[in-house]
Motif scaffolding. Structure first.
Motif, mmCIF file in Angstrom:
data_model
loop_
_atom_site.group_PDB
_atom_site.id
_atom_site.type_symbol
_atom_site.label_atom_id
_atom_site.label_comp_id
_atom_site.label_asym_id
_atom_site.label_seq_id
_atom_site.Cartn_x
_atom_site.Cartn_y
_atom_site.Cartn_z
ATOM 1 N N SER A 150 0.843 -1.197 0.000
ATOM 2 C CA SER A 150 0.000 0.000 0.000
ATOM 3 C C SER A 150 0.882 1.252 0.000
ATOM 4 C CB SER A 150 -0.888 0.020 1.243
ATOM 5 O OG SER A 150 -0.074 0.164 2.411
ATOM 6 N N THR A 151 0.286 2.347 -0.355
ATOM 7 C CA THR A 151 1.006 3.628 -0.319
ATOM 8 C C THR A 151 1.506 3.911 1.092
ATOM 9 O OG1 THR A 151 -0.336 4.445 -2.142
ATOM 10 C CG2 THR A 151 0.806 6.097 -0.808
ATOM 11 N N LYS A 152 0.679 3.609 2.082
ATOM 12 C CA LYS A 152 1.074 3.838 3.481
ATOM 13 C C LYS A 152 2.308 3.007 3.845
ATOM 14 C CE LYS A 152 -0.529 3.476 8.212
ATOM 15 N NZ LYS A 152 -1.537 2.977 9.125
ATOM 16 N N LEU A 153 2.293 1.717 3.503
ATOM 17 C CA LEU A 153 3.441 0.867 3.822
ATOM 18 C C LEU A 153 4.667 1.293 3.027
ATOM 19 C CD1 LEU A 153 4.717 -1.480 5.312
ATOM 20 C CD2 LEU A 153 3.776 -3.016 3.547
ATOM 21 N N PHE A 154 4.483 1.674 1.791
ATOM 22 C CA PHE A 154 5.611 2.135 0.979
ATOM 23 C C PHE A 154 6.247 3.377 1.606
ATOM 24 C CE2 PHE A 154 7.434 4.608 -2.563
ATOM 25 C CZ PHE A 154 8.419 3.722 -2.940
ATOM 26 N N HIS A 155 5.431 4.310 2.092
ATOM 27 C CA HIS A 155 5.980 5.511 2.736
ATOM 28 C C HIS A 155 6.662 5.171 4.061
ATOM 29 C CE1 HIS A 155 3.331 7.955 -0.031
ATOM 30 N NE2 HIS A 155 4.572 8.305 -0.298
ATOM 31 N N GLU A 156 6.161 4.168 4.752
ATOM 32 C CA GLU A 156 6.825 3.719 5.983
ATOM 33 C C GLU A 156 8.214 3.159 5.646
ATOM 34 O OE1 GLU A 156 6.004 1.002 9.938
ATOM 35 O OE2 GLU A 156 4.397 1.316 8.495
ATOM 36 N N TYR A 157 8.286 2.375 4.576
ATOM 37 C CA TYR A 157 9.576 1.870 4.102
ATOM 38 C C TYR A 157 10.521 3.021 3.756
ATOM 39 C CZ TYR A 157 12.652 0.918 0.127
ATOM 40 O OH TYR A 157 13.701 0.918 -0.746
ATOM 41 N N LEU A 158 10.021 4.015 3.017
ATOM 42 C CA LEU A 158 10.869 5.164 2.644
ATOM 43 C C LEU A 158 11.374 5.893 3.880
ATOM 44 C CD1 LEU A 158 8.931 6.690 -0.394
ATOM 45 C CD2 LEU A 158 11.060 5.369 -0.443
ATOM 46 N N ASN A 159 10.514 6.052 4.871
ATOM 47 C CA ASN A 159 10.903 6.715 6.113
ATOM 48 C C ASN A 159 11.991 5.917 6.844
ATOM 49 O OD1 ASN A 159 10.637 8.744 8.197
ATOM 50 N ND2 ASN A 159 9.557 7.193 9.393
ATOM 51 N N LEU A 160 11.819 4.617 6.930
ATOM 52 C CA LEU A 160 12.837 3.777 7.574
ATOM 53 C C LEU A 160 14.163 3.880 6.818
ATOM 54 C CD1 LEU A 160 10.625 0.658 8.313
ATOM 55 C CD2 LEU A 160 11.820 2.040 10.034
ATOM 56 N N ARG A 161 14.094 3.861 5.512
ATOM 57 C CA ARG A 161 15.310 3.947 4.692
ATOM 58 C C ARG A 161 15.987 5.309 4.850
ATOM 59 N NH1 ARG A 161 14.952 3.478 -1.673
ATOM 60 N NH2 ARG A 161 14.721 5.695 -1.385
ATOM 61 N N GLU A 162 15.193 6.378 4.819
ATOM 62 C CA GLU A 162 15.743 7.736 4.989
ATOM 63 C C GLU A 162 16.458 7.885 6.324
ATOM 64 O OE1 GLU A 162 13.196 11.188 4.579
ATOM 65 O OE2 GLU A 162 12.538 10.440 2.621
ATOM 66 N N ASN A 163 15.896 7.290 7.358
ATOM 67 C CA ASN A 163 16.471 7.389 8.702
ATOM 68 C C ASN A 163 17.516 6.315 8.978
ATOM 69 O OD1 ASN A 163 14.976 9.683 9.596
ATOM 70 N ND2 ASN A 163 13.183 8.360 9.743
ATOM 71 N N LYS A 164 17.934 5.624 7.920
ATOM 72 C CA LYS A 164 18.961 4.579 7.996
ATOM 73 C C LYS A 164 18.576 3.453 8.954
ATOM 74 C CE LYS A 164 22.677 7.549 6.412
ATOM 75 N NZ LYS A 164 21.971 7.934 5.265
ATOM 76 N N ASN A 165 17.267 3.158 8.990
ATOM 77 C CA ASN A 165 16.749 2.073 9.822
ATOM 78 C C ASN A 165 16.227 0.910 8.993
ATOM 79 O OD1 ASN A 165 17.217 3.318 12.320
ATOM 80 N ND2 ASN A 165 15.365 4.541 12.102
#
Length: 144
Positions: free
Chosen positions: A42-57
């Motif tokens: 989902s768009t929500k899960l994809f944005h959660e992934y992007l956030n984790l990646r941006e924060n190096k998590n």
């Protein structure tokens, strides 16, 4: 055979009977590739992934603990649209058709493609990928 690829490793489309882009959004898609958004997060899960990646998590741990269970839950919630697609892939494999599932992620192990691969492996489909992901099928069966 179902092939798990990304756009960079796909190669010539002529080697496959079908190529599915299992992505929510894509621009300038080759006309020989079918977009199948229902097998993407989902768009929500994809944005959660992007956030984790941006924060190096973003790593195997966050994939296993956050992304995997959430995506499995999404697939189960959307089973009326997801199951016919998975059944198509299963039946195509049994007819010796070659279908490539692609997205943009470089690392198959932390990508939703591995989850789709695992669901297919769990029911006996021949899947060409880097490892056995069939444990995802067992986890999917336990998903409420």
């Amino acid at each position: 055979m179902i092939y798990i690829k990304n756009f960079k490793t796909l190669g010539p489309l002529s080697q496959y009977d079908e190529v599915w882009a299992i992505v929510r959004s894509v621009k300038n898609l080759n006309p020989g590739i079918k977009q199948v958004a229902d097998l993407s997060p989902s768009t929500k899960l994809f944005h959660e992934y992007l956030n984790l990646r941006e924060n190096k998590n973003w790593n195997q741990k966050t994939f296993a603990e956050i992304y995997l269970p959430t995506f499995l839950h999404e697939l189960k919630e959307n089973s009326t649209t997801v199951n016919p697609l998975l059944n198509h892939l299963y039946n195509a494999d049994k007819k010796n058709r070659k279908i490539a599932l692609v997205c943009f992620c470089d690392n198959e192990n932390t990508c939703h493609r591995s989850i789709i691969a695992g669901l297919l492996q769990g029911v006996g489909s021949n899947v060409s990928c880097s490892t056995d992901y069939s444990a995802y099928y067992e986890q999917y069966k336990r998903t409420l």
